[in-house]
Design an enzyme around this catalytic site. Structure first.
Site, PDB file in Angstrom:
ATOM      1  N   GLY A  14       0.810  -1.217   0.000  1.00 42.95           N
ATOM      2  CA  GLY A  14       0.000   0.000   0.000  1.00 42.95           C
ATOM      3  C   GLY A  14       0.841   1.262   0.000  1.00 42.95           C
ATOM      4  O   GLY A  14       0.529   2.232   0.685  1.00 42.95           O
ATOM      5  N   LYS A  79       5.986  22.289 -10.670  1.00 38.74           N
ATOM      6  CA  LYS A  79       7.360  22.033 -11.129  1.00 38.74           C
ATOM      7  C   LYS A  79       7.443  22.269 -12.630  1.00 38.74           C
ATOM      8  O   LYS A  79       6.775  21.582 -13.404  1.00 38.74           O
ATOM      9  CB  LYS A  79       7.710  20.578 -10.779  1.00 38.74           C
ATOM     10  CG  LYS A  79       9.011  20.096 -11.360  1.00 38.74           C
ATOM     11  CD  LYS A  79       9.288  18.653 -10.971  1.00 38.74           C
ATOM     12  CE  LYS A  79      10.472  18.112 -11.731  1.00 38.74           C
ATOM     13  NZ  LYS A  79      10.686  16.686 -11.521  1.00 38.74           N
ATOM     14  N   VAL A 189       2.067 -10.264   4.970  1.00 40.61           N
ATOM     15  CA  VAL A 189       2.083 -11.517   4.207  1.00 40.61           C
ATOM     16  C   VAL A 189       3.241 -12.368   4.720  1.00 40.61           C
ATOM     17  O   VAL A 189       4.396 -11.930   4.713  1.00 40.61           O
ATOM     18  CB  VAL A 189       2.240 -11.250   2.695  1.00 40.61           C
ATOM     19  CG1 VAL A 189       2.434 -12.555   1.929  1.00 40.61           C
ATOM     20  CG2 VAL A 189       1.049 -10.480   2.158  1.00 40.61           C
ATOM     21  N   THR A 348      11.276   9.694 -12.360  1.00 40.27           N
ATOM     22  CA  THR A 348      10.539   8.796 -13.244  1.00 40.27           C
ATOM     23  C   THR A 348       9.891   7.601 -12.528  1.00 40.27           C
ATOM     24  O   THR A 348       9.208   6.804 -13.171  1.00 40.27           O
ATOM     25  CB  THR A 348      11.484   8.274 -14.346  1.00 40.27           C
ATOM     26  OG1 THR A 348      12.736   7.906 -13.739  1.00 40.27           O
ATOM     27  CG2 THR A 348      11.745   9.338 -15.380  1.00 40.27           C
TER      28      THR A 348
END
Ligand code: FAD
Length: 502
Positions: A14, A79, A189, A348
Protein backbone atom coordinates in the site's frame (compact mmCIF):
# COMPACT_ATOMS: atom_id res chain seq x y z
CA UNK A 1 -21.86 -11.86 -23.22
CA UNK A 2 -19.47 -14.23 -21.42
CA UNK A 3 -18.26 -12.96 -18.08
CA UNK A 4 -14.58 -12.32 -17.56
CA UNK A 5 -13.02 -15.03 -15.40
CA UNK A 6 -10.51 -12.62 -13.87
CA UNK A 7 -12.65 -11.37 -11.02
CA UNK A 8 -10.49 -11.23 -7.91
CA UNK A 9 -7.46 -8.99 -7.89
CA UNK A 10 -5.15 -8.97 -4.90
CA UNK A 11 -2.69 -6.09 -4.51
CA UNK A 12 0.12 -6.69 -2.06
CA UNK A 13 1.48 -3.38 -0.79
CA UNK A 14 0.00 0.00 0.00
CA UNK A 15 2.67 2.48 -1.02
CA UNK A 16 2.30 4.87 -3.94
CA UNK A 17 2.26 1.92 -6.35
CA UNK A 18 -0.35 -0.09 -4.48
CA UNK A 19 -2.83 2.73 -4.03
CA UNK A 20 -2.38 4.16 -7.53
CA UNK A 21 -3.12 0.68 -8.91
CA UNK A 22 -6.09 0.13 -6.61
CA UNK A 23 -7.57 3.53 -7.45
CA UNK A 24 -7.17 3.03 -11.20
CA UNK A 25 -8.72 -0.46 -11.17
CA UNK A 26 -11.62 0.74 -9.04
CA UNK A 27 -12.21 3.71 -11.30
CA UNK A 28 -12.09 1.79 -14.56
CA UNK A 29 -13.56 -1.63 -13.73
CA UNK A 30 -15.90 -0.69 -10.88
CA UNK A 31 -17.88 -3.65 -9.57
CA UNK A 32 -16.66 -5.88 -12.41
CA UNK A 33 -13.58 -6.64 -10.29
CA UNK A 34 -13.25 -7.40 -6.60
CA UNK A 35 -10.04 -5.62 -5.58
CA UNK A 36 -8.40 -6.32 -2.25
CA UNK A 37 -5.22 -4.60 -1.02
CA UNK A 38 -3.05 -6.02 1.74
CA UNK A 39 -0.58 -3.70 3.44
CA UNK A 40 1.45 -3.73 6.60
CA UNK A 41 1.80 -0.51 8.54
CA UNK A 42 4.46 -2.28 10.61
CA UNK A 43 6.65 -2.61 7.50
CA UNK A 44 5.65 0.82 6.20
CA UNK A 45 6.47 2.40 2.85
CA UNK A 46 9.72 3.58 1.34
CA UNK A 47 8.81 7.15 2.33
CA UNK A 48 10.50 9.03 -0.52
CA UNK A 49 9.67 10.01 -4.08
CA UNK A 50 8.14 13.44 -4.22
CA UNK A 51 8.85 14.91 -7.64
CA UNK A 52 6.88 13.92 -10.73
CA UNK A 53 6.81 14.41 -14.48
CA UNK A 54 3.87 16.20 -16.16
CA UNK A 55 2.09 12.95 -17.08
CA UNK A 56 0.75 12.49 -13.54
CA UNK A 57 -1.90 15.01 -14.50
CA UNK A 58 -3.24 12.47 -17.03
CA UNK A 59 -3.46 9.84 -14.33
CA UNK A 60 -5.33 12.19 -12.02
CA UNK A 61 -7.60 13.09 -14.94
CA UNK A 62 -8.35 9.40 -15.46
CA UNK A 63 -9.44 9.26 -11.83
CA UNK A 64 -11.36 12.53 -12.31
CA UNK A 65 -9.53 14.05 -9.37
CA UNK A 66 -9.93 17.79 -9.06
CA UNK A 67 -6.49 19.39 -9.42
CA UNK A 68 -6.94 21.98 -6.69
CA UNK A 69 -8.12 19.35 -4.22
CA UNK A 70 -5.16 17.15 -5.18
CA UNK A 71 -2.71 20.00 -4.60
CA UNK A 72 -4.20 20.91 -1.24
CA UNK A 73 -4.38 17.32 -0.05
CA UNK A 74 -0.78 16.53 -1.02
CA UNK A 75 0.67 19.91 -0.08
CA UNK A 76 1.99 20.08 -3.62
CA UNK A 77 3.86 22.79 -5.47
CA UNK A 78 4.31 23.17 -9.21
CA UNK A 79 7.36 22.03 -11.13
CA UNK A 80 8.45 23.54 -14.44
CA UNK A 81 11.58 21.43 -14.72
CA UNK A 82 14.82 20.37 -13.10
CA UNK A 83 17.78 22.63 -12.50
CA UNK A 84 20.97 20.63 -13.07
CA UNK A 85 23.96 22.22 -11.40
CA UNK A 86 27.61 21.17 -11.82
CA UNK A 87 26.77 18.26 -14.12
CA UNK A 88 28.71 19.29 -17.20
CA UNK A 89 31.47 21.06 -15.31
CA UNK A 90 31.78 22.63 -11.87
CA UNK A 91 29.99 25.98 -11.84
CA UNK A 92 27.74 25.04 -14.74
CA UNK A 93 23.94 25.23 -14.50
CA UNK A 94 21.09 24.57 -16.89
CA UNK A 95 17.41 23.72 -16.66
CA UNK A 96 15.65 20.80 -18.23
CA UNK A 97 12.22 22.41 -18.63
CA UNK A 98 8.99 20.67 -19.54
CA UNK A 99 8.04 22.95 -22.44
CA UNK A 100 6.65 21.15 -25.45
CA UNK A 101 8.07 23.63 -27.91
CA UNK A 102 11.08 25.82 -27.74
CA UNK A 103 9.61 28.91 -29.25
CA UNK A 104 7.99 28.32 -32.60
CA UNK A 105 9.43 26.34 -35.47
CA UNK A 106 9.75 27.86 -38.91
CA UNK A 107 8.30 25.34 -41.29
CA UNK A 108 9.28 21.69 -40.89
CA UNK A 109 12.05 21.84 -38.37
CA UNK A 110 12.10 22.13 -34.61
CA UNK A 111 13.28 25.42 -33.18
CA UNK A 112 16.67 24.18 -32.01
CA UNK A 113 17.72 23.64 -35.63
CA UNK A 114 17.41 27.39 -36.34
CA UNK A 115 18.97 28.21 -33.03
CA UNK A 116 22.02 26.08 -33.86
CA UNK A 117 22.82 28.17 -36.92
CA UNK A 118 22.12 31.49 -35.20
CA UNK A 119 24.21 30.46 -32.18
CA UNK A 120 27.13 29.45 -34.40
CA UNK A 121 27.00 32.95 -35.95
CA UNK A 122 26.99 34.51 -32.47
CA UNK A 123 23.44 35.78 -33.06
CA UNK A 124 21.60 33.78 -30.38
CA UNK A 125 21.70 33.54 -26.59
CA UNK A 126 21.72 30.33 -24.55
CA UNK A 127 19.04 27.79 -25.49
CA UNK A 128 17.29 28.46 -22.18
CA UNK A 129 16.37 31.96 -23.41
CA UNK A 130 13.84 30.44 -25.78
CA UNK A 131 11.38 28.59 -23.55
CA UNK A 132 8.94 29.95 -21.02
CA UNK A 133 9.86 27.20 -18.56
CA UNK A 134 13.58 27.80 -18.44
CA UNK A 135 13.07 31.57 -18.15
CA UNK A 136 10.28 31.43 -15.57
CA UNK A 137 11.72 28.76 -13.26
CA UNK A 138 14.81 30.61 -11.98
CA UNK A 139 12.73 33.76 -11.59
CA UNK A 140 10.32 31.88 -9.33
CA UNK A 141 7.35 32.45 -11.63
CA UNK A 142 4.48 30.15 -12.46
CA UNK A 143 1.01 30.10 -13.93
CA UNK A 144 -1.13 27.32 -15.31
CA UNK A 145 -3.31 27.88 -18.33
CA UNK A 146 -5.86 30.59 -17.73
CA UNK A 147 -8.99 31.02 -19.78
CA UNK A 148 -8.18 34.62 -20.68
CA UNK A 149 -4.89 33.64 -22.36
CA UNK A 150 -5.17 33.47 -26.18
CA UNK A 151 -4.93 29.89 -27.46
CA UNK A 152 -1.82 30.60 -29.56
CA UNK A 153 0.05 32.18 -26.65
CA UNK A 154 2.97 30.18 -25.22
CA UNK A 155 1.16 30.60 -21.89
CA UNK A 156 -2.01 28.88 -23.11
CA UNK A 157 -1.15 25.36 -22.12
CA UNK A 158 2.04 25.17 -20.11
CA UNK A 159 3.05 21.59 -19.27
CA UNK A 160 4.06 21.23 -15.64
CA UNK A 161 4.57 18.59 -13.02
CA UNK A 162 4.28 18.58 -9.22
CA UNK A 163 6.30 18.21 -6.09
CA UNK A 164 4.02 16.40 -3.67
CA UNK A 165 3.90 14.59 -0.36
CA UNK A 166 3.52 11.02 -1.61
CA UNK A 167 2.45 9.64 1.76
CA UNK A 168 -0.49 12.04 1.59
CA UNK A 169 -1.10 11.10 -2.03
CA UNK A 170 -1.29 7.41 -1.08
CA UNK A 171 -3.72 8.27 1.72
CA UNK A 172 -5.82 10.36 -0.64
CA UNK A 173 -5.97 7.49 -3.14
CA UNK A 174 -6.72 5.04 -0.35
CA UNK A 175 -9.84 7.02 0.53
CA UNK A 176 -10.69 7.29 -3.16
CA UNK A 177 -10.32 3.54 -3.68
CA UNK A 178 -12.20 2.63 -0.50
CA UNK A 179 -15.12 4.78 -1.64
CA UNK A 180 -15.20 2.72 -4.84
CA UNK A 181 -15.24 -0.68 -3.20
CA UNK A 182 -11.56 -1.60 -2.75
CA UNK A 183 -11.20 -3.71 0.37
CA UNK A 184 -8.15 -2.97 2.51
CA UNK A 185 -6.61 -5.58 4.78
CA UNK A 186 -4.03 -4.63 7.35
CA UNK A 187 -1.61 -7.51 7.76
CA UNK A 188 1.76 -8.92 6.95
CA UNK A 189 2.08 -11.52 4.21
CA UNK A 190 3.96 -14.45 5.70
CA UNK A 191 3.72 -16.92 2.84
CA UNK A 192 2.94 -17.01 -0.85
CA UNK A 193 1.22 -20.23 -1.95
CA UNK A 194 1.81 -21.47 -5.51
CA UNK A 195 -0.39 -23.88 -7.44
CA UNK A 196 1.54 -27.14 -7.73
CA UNK A 197 0.59 -27.76 -11.39
CA UNK A 198 1.68 -24.50 -13.05
CA UNK A 199 3.42 -22.43 -10.38
CA UNK A 200 0.84 -19.63 -10.52
CA UNK A 201 0.17 -17.79 -7.27
CA UNK A 202 -2.90 -19.20 -5.60
CA UNK A 203 -3.03 -17.11 -2.44
CA UNK A 204 -1.06 -15.14 0.09
CA UNK A 205 -1.22 -16.15 3.72
CA UNK A 206 -1.08 -13.47 6.37
CA UNK A 207 0.60 -13.74 9.74
CA UNK A 208 -2.24 -15.08 11.87
CA UNK A 209 -3.28 -17.50 9.13
CA UNK A 210 -5.80 -15.62 7.01
CA UNK A 211 -5.66 -16.80 3.41
CA UNK A 212 -6.22 -14.22 0.66
CA UNK A 213 -6.85 -15.92 -2.67
CA UNK A 214 -7.12 -14.26 -6.07
CA UNK A 215 -7.00 -14.67 -9.83
CA UNK A 216 -4.52 -11.88 -10.54
CA UNK A 217 -1.91 -10.63 -8.06
CA UNK A 218 -0.28 -7.23 -8.30
CA UNK A 219 3.02 -7.11 -6.48
CA UNK A 220 3.45 -3.61 -5.03
CA UNK A 221 5.51 -4.79 -2.07
CA UNK A 222 8.45 -2.49 -2.78
CA UNK A 223 12.12 -3.43 -3.17
CA UNK A 224 11.59 -6.88 -1.61
CA UNK A 225 9.43 -8.06 -4.55
CA UNK A 226 7.55 -10.48 -2.32
CA UNK A 227 5.70 -12.27 -5.11
CA UNK A 228 7.60 -11.50 -8.31
CA UNK A 229 11.02 -12.34 -6.87
CA UNK A 230 10.79 -14.09 -3.53
CA UNK A 231 8.04 -16.46 -4.71
CA UNK A 232 8.52 -16.61 -8.49
CA UNK A 233 12.30 -16.00 -8.74
CA UNK A 234 11.86 -13.92 -11.86
CA UNK A 235 15.38 -12.49 -11.92
CA UNK A 236 16.74 -8.96 -12.23
CA UNK A 237 18.58 -7.13 -15.02
CA UNK A 238 21.09 -4.73 -13.48
CA UNK A 239 21.98 -1.33 -14.96
CA UNK A 240 24.73 -0.65 -12.46
CA UNK A 241 27.51 -0.57 -15.08
CA UNK A 242 25.88 2.62 -16.37
CA UNK A 243 24.03 3.96 -13.36
CA UNK A 244 26.62 3.59 -10.60
CA UNK A 245 24.68 5.14 -7.70
CA UNK A 246 23.38 2.51 -5.28
CA UNK A 247 22.43 4.41 -2.13
CA UNK A 248 20.58 7.48 -0.99
CA UNK A 249 20.49 9.34 2.29
CA UNK A 250 17.42 11.45 2.84
CA UNK A 251 16.32 14.21 5.23
CA UNK A 252 13.39 16.61 5.36
CA UNK A 253 13.86 20.23 6.31
CA UNK A 254 11.75 23.23 7.17
CA UNK A 255 10.85 25.41 4.22
CA UNK A 256 13.04 28.44 3.82
CA UNK A 257 11.43 31.13 1.70
CA UNK A 258 8.96 30.69 -1.12
CA UNK A 259 9.12 27.35 -2.99
CA UNK A 260 10.92 27.53 -6.35
CA UNK A 261 8.91 25.98 -9.20
CA UNK A 262 11.63 23.46 -10.02
CA UNK A 263 13.58 20.56 -8.55
CA UNK A 264 17.26 21.15 -7.84
CA UNK A 265 19.71 18.39 -8.75
CA UNK A 266 23.20 19.40 -7.66
CA UNK A 267 25.99 17.08 -8.78
CA UNK A 268 28.36 16.07 -5.98
CA UNK A 269 31.72 14.32 -5.87
CA UNK A 270 30.21 10.81 -6.08
CA UNK A 271 26.58 11.37 -7.00
CA UNK A 272 24.12 14.21 -6.70
CA UNK A 273 21.74 15.86 -4.27
CA UNK A 274 18.09 16.80 -4.71
CA UNK A 275 16.04 19.55 -3.18
CA UNK A 276 12.26 19.27 -3.61
CA UNK A 277 10.09 22.09 -2.25
CA UNK A 278 6.62 21.26 -0.94
CA UNK A 279 4.22 23.76 0.57
CA UNK A 280 4.91 22.64 4.14
CA UNK A 281 8.53 21.43 3.98
CA UNK A 282 11.43 20.57 1.70
CA UNK A 283 12.65 17.10 0.72
CA UNK A 284 16.41 16.55 0.39
CA UNK A 285 18.39 13.51 -0.61
CA UNK A 286 21.91 12.61 -1.62
CA UNK A 287 22.13 9.80 -4.17
CA UNK A 288 25.63 8.32 -4.28
CA UNK A 289 27.84 5.44 -5.24
CA UNK A 290 29.04 3.44 -2.25
CA UNK A 291 32.12 2.47 -4.26
CA UNK A 292 33.37 6.05 -4.07
CA UNK A 293 32.11 7.54 -0.82
CA UNK A 294 31.29 6.21 2.64
CA UNK A 295 27.83 6.47 4.17
CA UNK A 296 29.14 8.91 6.79
CA UNK A 297 30.71 11.16 4.18
CA UNK A 298 27.54 11.01 2.10
CA UNK A 299 25.44 12.04 5.09
CA UNK A 300 27.85 14.86 5.91
CA UNK A 301 27.60 16.09 2.30
CA UNK A 302 23.81 16.00 2.50
CA UNK A 303 23.68 17.97 5.73
CA UNK A 304 26.26 20.49 4.51
CA UNK A 305 24.05 21.31 1.53
CA UNK A 306 20.61 21.75 3.05
CA UNK A 307 18.79 24.92 3.91
CA UNK A 308 16.54 25.09 6.95
CA UNK A 309 16.33 23.00 10.11
CA UNK A 310 16.18 19.21 9.64
CA UNK A 311 12.81 17.75 10.61
CA UNK A 312 14.20 14.42 11.80
CA UNK A 313 17.23 12.22 11.43
CA UNK A 314 18.63 11.40 7.98
CA UNK A 315 17.72 7.88 6.83
CA UNK A 316 19.37 5.67 4.27
CA UNK A 317 18.16 3.53 1.39
CA UNK A 318 20.03 0.96 -0.71
CA UNK A 319 19.17 -0.09 -4.23
CA UNK A 320 20.49 -1.62 -7.41
CA UNK A 321 19.49 0.13 -10.61
CA UNK A 322 17.67 -2.24 -12.90
CA UNK A 323 14.43 -4.06 -13.63
CA UNK A 324 12.90 -7.51 -13.30
CA UNK A 325 13.44 -9.84 -16.25
CA UNK A 326 9.67 -9.96 -16.53
CA UNK A 327 7.30 -7.50 -14.94
CA UNK A 328 4.37 -9.79 -15.65
CA UNK A 329 5.20 -13.38 -14.73
CA UNK A 330 2.41 -16.01 -14.67
CA UNK A 331 -0.45 -14.32 -12.79
CA UNK A 332 1.73 -11.73 -11.03
CA UNK A 333 2.32 -8.19 -12.29
CA UNK A 334 5.01 -6.18 -10.49
CA UNK A 335 4.31 -2.44 -10.29
CA UNK A 336 6.53 0.10 -8.52
CA UNK A 337 9.77 -0.71 -6.75
CA UNK A 338 9.01 -4.45 -6.85
CA UNK A 339 9.46 -4.19 -10.63
CA UNK A 340 12.72 -2.29 -10.57
CA UNK A 341 14.31 1.01 -9.78
CA UNK A 342 16.26 3.76 -11.43
CA UNK A 343 17.49 6.70 -9.46
CA UNK A 344 15.19 9.71 -9.21
CA UNK A 345 17.29 12.17 -11.24
CA UNK A 346 14.46 12.74 -13.71
CA UNK A 347 11.64 11.83 -11.27
CA UNK A 348 10.54 8.80 -13.24
CA UNK A 349 9.58 6.30 -10.48
CA UNK A 350 5.95 7.32 -10.21
CA UNK A 351 5.74 7.64 -13.97
CA UNK A 352 6.80 4.02 -14.38
CA UNK A 353 4.07 3.06 -11.92
CA UNK A 354 1.63 5.00 -14.08
CA UNK A 355 2.92 3.25 -17.22
CA UNK A 356 2.64 -0.14 -15.50
CA UNK A 357 -0.99 0.60 -14.66
CA UNK A 358 -1.88 2.09 -18.03
CA UNK A 359 -0.34 -0.76 -19.95
CA UNK A 360 -2.00 -3.31 -17.65
CA UNK A 361 -5.37 -1.67 -18.27
CA UNK A 362 -4.69 -1.94 -22.00
CA UNK A 363 -3.79 -5.65 -21.82
CA UNK A 364 -5.97 -6.68 -18.91
CA UNK A 365 -6.68 -10.43 -19.15
CA UNK A 366 -10.20 -11.58 -19.72
CA UNK A 367 -10.38 -15.34 -19.99
CA UNK A 368 -7.08 -16.41 -18.52
CA UNK A 369 -3.39 -15.77 -18.81
CA UNK A 370 -2.55 -16.08 -22.47
CA UNK A 371 1.22 -15.42 -22.71
CA UNK A 372 0.58 -13.13 -25.66
CA UNK A 373 -0.68 -10.51 -23.18
CA UNK A 374 2.17 -10.78 -20.72
CA UNK A 375 4.80 -10.88 -23.46
CA UNK A 376 3.46 -7.67 -25.00
CA UNK A 377 3.28 -6.06 -21.56
CA UNK A 378 6.85 -7.05 -20.75
CA UNK A 379 8.12 -5.77 -24.09
CA UNK A 380 6.36 -2.42 -23.62
CA UNK A 381 7.63 -1.87 -20.10
CA UNK A 382 11.14 -2.93 -21.11
CA UNK A 383 11.06 -0.31 -23.82
CA UNK A 384 9.71 2.39 -21.43
CA UNK A 385 12.38 1.55 -18.88
CA UNK A 386 15.32 1.37 -21.25
CA UNK A 387 14.56 4.70 -22.86
CA UNK A 388 14.44 6.36 -19.44
CA UNK A 389 17.63 4.50 -18.51
CA UNK A 390 19.38 5.94 -21.58
CA UNK A 391 18.20 9.44 -20.75
CA UNK A 392 19.58 9.13 -17.21
CA UNK A 393 22.91 7.75 -18.40
CA UNK A 394 23.25 10.73 -20.73
CA UNK A 395 23.47 13.07 -17.71
CA UNK A 396 26.37 11.12 -16.23
CA UNK A 397 28.27 10.25 -19.35
CA UNK A 398 28.20 13.54 -21.25
CA UNK A 399 30.30 15.46 -18.77
CA UNK A 400 33.65 17.17 -18.79
CA UNK A 401 34.09 16.56 -15.08
CA UNK A 402 37.29 14.74 -14.26
CA UNK A 403 37.69 16.08 -10.73
CA UNK A 404 36.82 12.84 -8.92
CA UNK A 405 37.22 9.13 -9.74
CA UNK A 406 33.41 8.85 -9.87
CA UNK A 407 33.10 11.40 -12.68
CA UNK A 408 36.11 9.98 -14.49
CA UNK A 409 34.41 6.60 -14.56
CA UNK A 410 31.13 8.11 -15.77
CA UNK A 411 32.83 10.03 -18.55
CA UNK A 412 34.88 7.09 -19.80
CA UNK A 413 32.33 4.28 -19.50
CA UNK A 414 30.83 2.82 -22.65
CA UNK A 415 27.09 3.36 -22.90
CA UNK A 416 24.28 1.25 -24.42
CA UNK A 417 24.37 1.33 -28.26
CA UNK A 418 20.85 2.81 -28.29
CA UNK A 419 22.19 5.87 -26.47
CA UNK A 420 25.53 6.07 -28.26
CA UNK A 421 23.74 6.11 -31.63
CA UNK A 422 21.63 9.05 -30.53
CA UNK A 423 24.60 10.95 -29.12
CA UNK A 424 26.43 10.49 -32.43
CA UNK A 425 23.40 11.49 -34.48
CA UNK A 426 22.82 14.58 -32.37
CA UNK A 427 26.50 15.56 -32.39
CA UNK A 428 26.41 15.48 -36.18
CA UNK A 429 23.55 17.88 -36.89
CA UNK A 430 21.15 18.08 -33.96
CA UNK A 431 19.02 15.14 -35.02
CA UNK A 432 18.20 11.93 -33.23
CA UNK A 433 15.85 8.99 -33.20
CA UNK A 434 12.91 9.02 -30.83
CA UNK A 435 9.98 6.66 -30.68
CA UNK A 436 6.63 8.46 -30.40
CA UNK A 437 5.74 6.29 -27.42
CA UNK A 438 8.59 7.22 -25.12
CA UNK A 439 8.41 9.46 -22.08
CA UNK A 440 10.86 12.23 -22.79
CA UNK A 441 10.01 14.54 -25.65
CA UNK A 442 12.46 15.79 -28.24
CA UNK A 443 12.80 19.06 -26.37
CA UNK A 444 13.93 17.19 -23.24
CA UNK A 445 16.64 15.34 -25.10
CA UNK A 446 17.77 18.54 -26.83
CA UNK A 447 18.02 20.48 -23.57
CA UNK A 448 20.00 17.77 -21.82
CA UNK A 449 22.26 17.08 -24.82
CA UNK A 450 23.09 20.78 -25.17
CA UNK A 451 23.22 21.27 -21.38
CA UNK A 452 25.71 18.42 -21.11
CA UNK A 453 27.90 20.00 -23.75
CA UNK A 454 27.02 17.97 -26.86
CA UNK A 455 26.99 20.76 -29.41
CA UNK A 456 26.13 19.56 -32.93
CA UNK A 457 28.76 20.19 -35.58
CA UNK A 458 26.10 21.41 -37.99
CA UNK A 459 22.36 21.73 -38.55
CA UNK A 460 19.69 20.40 -40.85
CA UNK A 461 20.32 21.64 -44.43
CA UNK A 462 16.76 22.98 -44.67
CA UNK A 463 17.69 25.72 -42.21
CA UNK A 464 19.73 27.25 -45.04
CA UNK A 465 16.50 27.84 -46.96
CA UNK A 466 15.80 30.76 -44.63
CA UNK A 467 17.70 33.98 -45.45
CA UNK A 468 20.05 34.80 -42.61
CA UNK A 469 18.50 38.16 -41.75
CA UNK A 470 15.08 36.48 -41.45
CA UNK A 471 16.57 33.70 -39.36
CA UNK A 472 18.18 36.08 -36.87
CA UNK A 473 15.04 38.19 -36.66
CA UNK A 474 12.98 35.06 -36.02
CA UNK A 475 15.27 33.90 -33.22
CA UNK A 476 15.22 37.39 -31.64
CA UNK A 477 11.42 37.53 -31.90
CA UNK A 478 11.09 34.20 -30.10
CA UNK A 479 13.35 35.37 -27.27
CA UNK A 480 11.37 38.59 -26.91
CA UNK A 481 8.04 36.74 -26.95
CA UNK A 482 9.19 34.32 -24.24
CA UNK A 483 10.57 37.14 -22.08
CA UNK A 484 7.29 39.09 -22.45
CA UNK A 485 5.32 36.02 -21.39
CA UNK A 486 7.41 35.50 -18.30
CA UNK A 487 7.02 39.16 -17.42
CA UNK A 488 3.25 38.78 -16.97
CA UNK A 489 3.43 35.55 -14.96
CA UNK A 490 2.82 35.83 -11.22
CA UNK A 491 5.27 34.44 -8.70
CA UNK A 492 4.89 30.74 -7.92
CA UNK A 493 4.05 31.58 -4.32
CA UNK A 494 1.42 34.15 -5.37
CA UNK A 495 -0.15 31.59 -7.70
CA UNK A 496 -0.33 28.99 -4.92
CA UNK A 497 -1.68 31.53 -2.40
CA UNK A 498 -4.38 32.53 -4.82
CA UNK A 499 -5.49 29.11 -6.04
CA UNK A 500 -4.41 26.22 -3.88
CA UNK A 501 -2.71 27.07 -0.58
CA UNK A 502 -3.15 24.43 2.13
P1 FAD B 1 6.84 1.05 -1.01
O1 FAD B 1 6.59 2.46 -0.76
O2 FAD B 1 8.06 0.44 -0.39
O3 FAD B 1 5.57 0.24 -0.53
C1 FAD B 1 5.63 -1.15 -0.31
C2 FAD B 1 4.35 -1.60 0.36
O4 FAD B 1 4.37 -3.02 0.49
C3 FAD B 1 4.15 -1.04 1.76
O5 FAD B 1 2.79 -0.73 1.95
C4 FAD B 1 4.53 -2.21 2.65
O6 FAD B 1 3.90 -2.17 3.90
C5 FAD B 1 4.02 -3.36 1.80
N1 FAD B 1 4.62 -4.65 2.14
C6 FAD B 1 5.89 -5.04 1.96
N2 FAD B 1 6.06 -6.29 2.43
C7 FAD B 1 4.86 -6.68 2.90
C8 FAD B 1 4.38 -7.85 3.51
N3 FAD B 1 5.18 -8.92 3.79
N4 FAD B 1 3.08 -7.92 3.87
C9 FAD B 1 2.24 -6.87 3.65
N5 FAD B 1 2.63 -5.74 3.06
C10 FAD B 1 3.93 -5.65 2.70
N6 FAD B 1 9.85 8.48 -7.70
C11 FAD B 1 9.43 9.60 -8.31
O7 FAD B 1 8.55 9.56 -9.17
N7 FAD B 1 9.98 10.81 -7.99
C12 FAD B 1 10.97 10.94 -7.09
O8 FAD B 1 11.40 12.06 -6.80
C13 FAD B 1 11.46 9.76 -6.47
N8 FAD B 1 12.48 9.81 -5.58
C14 FAD B 1 12.95 8.65 -5.04
C15 FAD B 1 14.08 8.67 -4.23
C16 FAD B 1 14.61 7.49 -3.71
C17 FAD B 1 15.85 7.52 -2.88
C18 FAD B 1 13.95 6.26 -3.95
C19 FAD B 1 14.45 4.99 -3.35
C20 FAD B 1 12.82 6.23 -4.75
C21 FAD B 1 12.33 7.41 -5.33
N9 FAD B 1 11.24 7.40 -6.19
C22 FAD B 1 10.83 8.53 -6.81
C23 FAD B 1 10.51 6.15 -6.43
C24 FAD B 1 9.26 6.15 -5.55
O9 FAD B 1 9.62 6.37 -4.22
C25 FAD B 1 8.55 4.83 -5.65
O10 FAD B 1 8.34 4.55 -7.01
C26 FAD B 1 7.21 4.89 -4.96
O11 FAD B 1 7.35 5.33 -3.65
C27 FAD B 1 6.54 3.56 -4.99
O12 FAD B 1 6.98 2.72 -3.99
P2 FAD B 1 6.23 1.35 -3.84
O13 FAD B 1 4.80 1.61 -3.57
O14 FAD B 1 6.58 0.49 -4.99
O15 FAD B 1 6.95 0.70 -2.57
Amino acid sequence: MAESCIRNVVIVGGGTAGWMTAAALARTFGAQLAVRLVESSEIGTVGVGEATVPHLKLFNNLLQIDEIEFIRRTSATFKLGIQLNDWHHLGDSYIHGFGTTIGRGLGLLPFHQYWLKAARAGRAGPLGDYTVHTLAAPRGKFMSSASDVPRDSPLADIPYAYHMDTARYALFLREYAAARGVRRTEGKVAEVKLRPDDGFVESVVLEGGEVVAGDLFIDCSGFRGLLIEQALHTGYIEFKDWLPCDRAVVVRTESVGPPPPFTRANAQAAGWQWRIPLQHRTGNGHVYSSAYISDDEATATLLRNIQGRPLGEPFQLRFTAGMRRKLWNRNVVAIGLSGGFMEPLESTGIHLIQMGITRLLGLFPRDGFDPVLSERYNAQLKFDTERIRDFLILHYHATEREDTPFWQQCQHMSVPPSLQDNIDLFADSGRFFRNADELFAEISWVQVMIGQGIVPRSWHPLVDQVPETDLYRFVDDVARLMADCVEVMPSHQAFIDRHCAI
